[in-house]
Scaffold this motif. Structure first.
Motif, PDB file in Angstrom:
ATOM      1  N   TYR A 124       0.851  -1.194   0.000  1.00 43.74           N
ATOM      2  CA  TYR A 124       0.000   0.000   0.000  1.00 43.74           C
ATOM      3  C   TYR A 124       0.885   1.242   0.000  1.00 43.74           C
ATOM      4  N   ILE A 125       0.489   2.241  -0.760  1.00 48.26           N
ATOM      5  CA  ILE A 125       1.177   3.529  -0.784  1.00 48.26           C
ATOM      6  C   ILE A 125       0.241   4.572  -0.185  1.00 48.26           C
ATOM      7  N   PRO A 126       0.670   5.271   0.867  1.00 48.32           N
ATOM      8  CA  PRO A 126      -0.180   6.348   1.406  1.00 48.32           C
ATOM      9  C   PRO A 126      -0.480   7.377   0.319  1.00 48.32           C
ATOM     10  N   THR A 140       8.040   0.432  -8.539  1.00 44.04           N
ATOM     11  CA  THR A 140       8.215  -0.847  -9.221  1.00 44.04           C
ATOM     12  C   THR A 140       8.620  -1.939  -8.238  1.00 44.04           C
ATOM     13  N   GLN A 141       8.200  -3.151  -8.531  1.00 40.16           N
ATOM     14  CA  GLN A 141       8.641  -4.344  -7.808  1.00 40.16           C
ATOM     15  C   GLN A 141       8.309  -4.287  -6.318  1.00 40.16           C
ATOM     16  N   ASN A 142       7.016  -4.117  -6.044  1.00 37.27           N
ATOM     17  CA  ASN A 142       6.495  -4.229  -4.689  1.00 37.27           C
ATOM     18  C   ASN A 142       5.338  -5.230  -4.708  1.00 37.27           C
ATOM     19  N   ASN A 143       4.419  -5.086  -3.771  1.00 38.84           N
ATOM     20  CA  ASN A 143       3.238  -5.962  -3.729  1.00 38.84           C
ATOM     21  C   ASN A 143       1.956  -5.142  -3.759  1.00 38.84           C
ATOM     22  N   LEU A 144       1.961  -4.055  -4.498  1.00 42.19           N
ATOM     23  CA  LEU A 144       0.807  -3.170  -4.536  1.00 42.19           C
ATOM     24  C   LEU A 144      -0.390  -3.868  -5.171  1.00 42.19           C
ATOM     25  N   VAL A 145      -1.550  -3.703  -4.538  1.00 47.40           N
ATOM     26  CA  VAL A 145      -2.766  -4.341  -5.047  1.00 47.40           C
ATOM     27  C   VAL A 145      -3.782  -3.306  -5.531  1.00 47.40           C
ATOM     28  N   GLU A 146      -3.429  -2.040  -5.439  1.00 50.56           N
ATOM     29  CA  GLU A 146      -4.308  -1.006  -5.970  1.00 50.56           C
ATOM     30  C   GLU A 146      -3.481   0.156  -6.506  1.00 50.56           C
ATOM     31  N   PHE A 147      -4.070   0.892  -7.413  1.00 49.32           N
ATOM     32  CA  PHE A 147      -3.413   2.038  -8.025  1.00 49.32           C
ATOM     33  C   PHE A 147      -3.254   3.133  -6.980  1.00 49.32           C
ATOM     34  N   PRO A 148      -2.077   3.733  -6.851  1.00 46.27           N
ATOM     35  CA  PRO A 148      -1.883   4.749  -5.810  1.00 46.27           C
ATOM     36  C   PRO A 148      -2.638   6.043  -6.084  1.00 46.27           C
ATOM     37  N   VAL A 149      -2.920   6.776  -5.020  1.00 42.64           N
ATOM     38  CA  VAL A 149      -3.513   8.104  -5.144  1.00 42.64           C
ATOM     39  C   VAL A 149      -2.387   9.068  -5.490  1.00 42.64           C
ATOM     40  N   PRO A 151      -0.349  12.679  -6.883  1.00 44.66           N
ATOM     41  CA  PRO A 151      -0.329  14.081  -6.439  1.00 44.66           C
ATOM     42  C   PRO A 151      -1.332  14.938  -7.190  1.00 44.66           C
ATOM     43  N   ILE A 152      -1.731  16.017  -6.546  1.00 46.51           N
ATOM     44  CA  ILE A 152      -2.542  17.031  -7.199  1.00 46.51           C
ATOM     45  C   ILE A 152      -1.588  18.034  -7.837  1.00 46.51           C
ATOM     46  N   PRO A 153      -1.661  18.260  -9.133  1.00 41.77           N
ATOM     47  CA  PRO A 153      -0.739  19.199  -9.790  1.00 41.77           C
ATOM     48  C   PRO A 153      -0.830  20.595  -9.183  1.00 41.77           C
ATOM     49  N   SER A 154       0.285  21.297  -9.228  1.00 38.08           N
ATOM     50  CA  SER A 154       0.320  22.658  -8.687  1.00 38.08           C
ATOM     51  C   SER A 154       1.277  23.497  -9.524  1.00 38.08           C
ATOM     52  N   SER A 155       1.504  24.725  -9.092  1.00 34.36           N
ATOM     53  CA  SER A 155       2.429  25.606  -9.793  1.00 34.36           C
ATOM     54  C   SER A 155       3.860  25.079  -9.709  1.00 34.36           C
ATOM     55  N   LYS A 156       4.115  24.163  -8.762  1.00 32.23           N
ATOM     56  CA  LYS A 156       5.456  23.578  -8.622  1.00 32.23           C
ATOM     57  C   LYS A 156       5.734  22.533  -9.695  1.00 32.23           C
ATOM     58  N   GLY A 157       4.688  22.022 -10.298  1.00 38.12           N
ATOM     59  CA  GLY A 157       4.875  21.013 -11.335  1.00 38.12           C
ATOM     60  C   GLY A 157       3.796  19.953 -11.304  1.00 38.12           C
ATOM     61  N   SER A 158       4.021  18.913 -12.091  1.00 36.25           N
ATOM     62  CA  SER A 158       3.074  17.817 -12.197  1.00 36.25           C
ATOM     63  C   SER A 158       3.848  16.562 -12.568  1.00 36.25           C
ATOM     64  N   LEU A 159       3.233  15.411 -12.393  1.00 38.88           N
ATOM     65  CA  LEU A 159       3.908  14.138 -12.603  1.00 38.88           C
ATOM     66  C   LEU A 159       4.331  13.955 -14.068  1.00 38.88           C
ATOM     67  N   THR A 160       5.597  13.567 -14.279  1.00 35.27           N
ATOM     68  CA  THR A 160       6.093  13.311 -15.630  1.00 35.27           C
ATOM     69  C   THR A 160       6.458  11.844 -15.847  1.00 35.27           C
ATOM     70  N   HIS A 161       6.861  11.143 -14.778  1.00 34.60           N
ATOM     71  CA  HIS A 161       7.279   9.749 -14.881  1.00 34.60           C
ATOM     72  C   HIS A 161       6.591   8.936 -13.785  1.00 34.60           C
ATOM     73  N   LEU A 162       5.929   7.852 -14.185  1.00 39.13           N
ATOM     74  CA  LEU A 162       5.220   6.992 -13.248  1.00 39.13           C
ATOM     75  C   LEU A 162       5.557   5.541 -13.550  1.00 39.13           C
ATOM     76  N   TYR A 163       6.191   4.876 -12.573  1.00 38.08           N
ATOM     77  CA  TYR A 163       6.654   3.500 -12.756  1.00 38.08           C
ATOM     78  C   TYR A 163       6.008   2.586 -11.710  1.00 38.08           C
ATOM     79  N   LEU A 164       5.161   1.654 -12.194  1.00 40.83           N
ATOM     80  CA  LEU A 164       4.416   0.771 -11.290  1.00 40.83           C
ATOM     81  C   LEU A 164       4.530  -0.698 -11.697  1.00 40.83           C
TER      82      LEU A 164
END
Length: 297
Positions: A124-126, A140-149, A151-164
């Motif tokens: 689980y990822i908080p 990558t390479q854990n035991n996650l059983v659900e898609f993580p929640v 980040p909410i994008p902001s003026s600081k940036g937004s997600l560019t790379h997501l590895y699951l």
């Protein structure tokens, strides 16, 4: 001090070198990190990768200038609560340890841009919703059983790379990805338990790399063929019977060309839906649909 046979770090190193800014003790035999690390209040980069470290002292919280912390390939089973209170930290690598969980206080790291927790035992990822500066997340390479929640994008940036990759995630909720559709360039979710691919992935406007290989996917949506920026598409190792296997391993351009013959772009359907709704309501927005551009952009 990198790549030696160092087993112990004398207290004097941290006490007498309190103005250190960069310390690389990677590839050694260190088991214990001394409490005296807390004296290094100006330390910006601490690299302790590829050691045998079992625990991190609470005093690390006093390293308030820390921006990069690399603890990959150790034997950490837990991290102190204070670990998550270094507010200015930008890059954390805790990959390939023996961590079973991460605390909810992870969300306090408001400046975090790169977070690598791959190769652990996490199921689980908080919520990452408050990590508004996060750009690169690797679980990558854990035991996650659900898609993580995410980040909410902001003026600081937004997600560019997501590895699951290499988890047990059963589905991709497009609502989780939609806020990052104009920034996400790489999305790897290979070796999971996916059975279908959401057609809305077409709306990931700058996606260049998509790895869906080694899941249990039965078919691919035609809309994937309309992702203009997509340069690398991996779908081998699935249960797809509706497309010739030889084509599934072809370069992305060839597979995309075939997918486009199976159906139109969702963007066209969304634009038509929007125009129709606007006309039917005298220019007012009608009740949204899944393809409503106002909801997707």
């Amino acid at each position: 001090f990198r790549d030696n046979l160092i087993r112990d770090i004398p207290d004097s190193l941290f006490r007498e070198c309190s103005s250190l800014r960069h310390l690389d003790l990677g590839k050694n035999k260190i088991v214990i990190l001394n409490d005296s690390i807390g004296h290094c209040t100006t330390l910006k980069e601490l690299i302790l990768s590829e050691n045998h470290i079992e625990s991190i002292p609470e005093s690390l919280k006093f390293c308030s200038s820390l921006r990069l912390l690399d603890l990959n390939h150790n034997v950490l089973k837990s991290l102190p609560v204070s670990f998550w209170s270094i507010n200015g930290i930008v890059n954390i690598n805790i990959s390939f340890n023996k961590l079973n969980s991460l605390p909810e206080t992870l969300s306090e790291l408001k400046s975090l841009e790169v977070f690598n927790c791959s190769g652990n035992n996490l199921s689980y990822i908080p919520s990452l919703s408050k990590l508004t500066a996060l750009k690169n997340f690797d679980a990558t390479q854990n035991n996650l059983v659900e898609f993580p929640v995410l980040p909410i994008p902001s003026s600081k940036g937004s997600l560019t790379h997501l590895y699951l990759g290499y988890n047990r995630i059963p589905n991709i909720p497009f609502a989780a990805l939609a806020p990052h559709q104009i920034t996400l360039t790489e999305f790897l979710i290979h070796n999971n338990l996916l059975r279908e691919v959401p057609a809305e992935l077409e709306f990931l406007a700058v996606l260049k790399v998509l790895d869906l290989s080694n899941n249990d996917i039965k078919d691919l949506p035609a809309s994937l063929g309309w992702v203009e920026t997509l340069q690398h598409l991996k779908v081998d190792g699935n249960s797809i019977k509706t497309i010739r296997q030889a084509l599934l391993t072809k370069p992305a351009a060839e597979l995309k060309a075939f997918l486009r013959t199976r159906g139109p772009s969702l963007r066209g359907a969304a634009d038509s839906s929007s125009s129709f709704s606007s006309t039917a309501t005298g220019g007012k927005q009608a009740g949204g649909s899944a393809l409503d551009p106002q909801l997707l952009f």
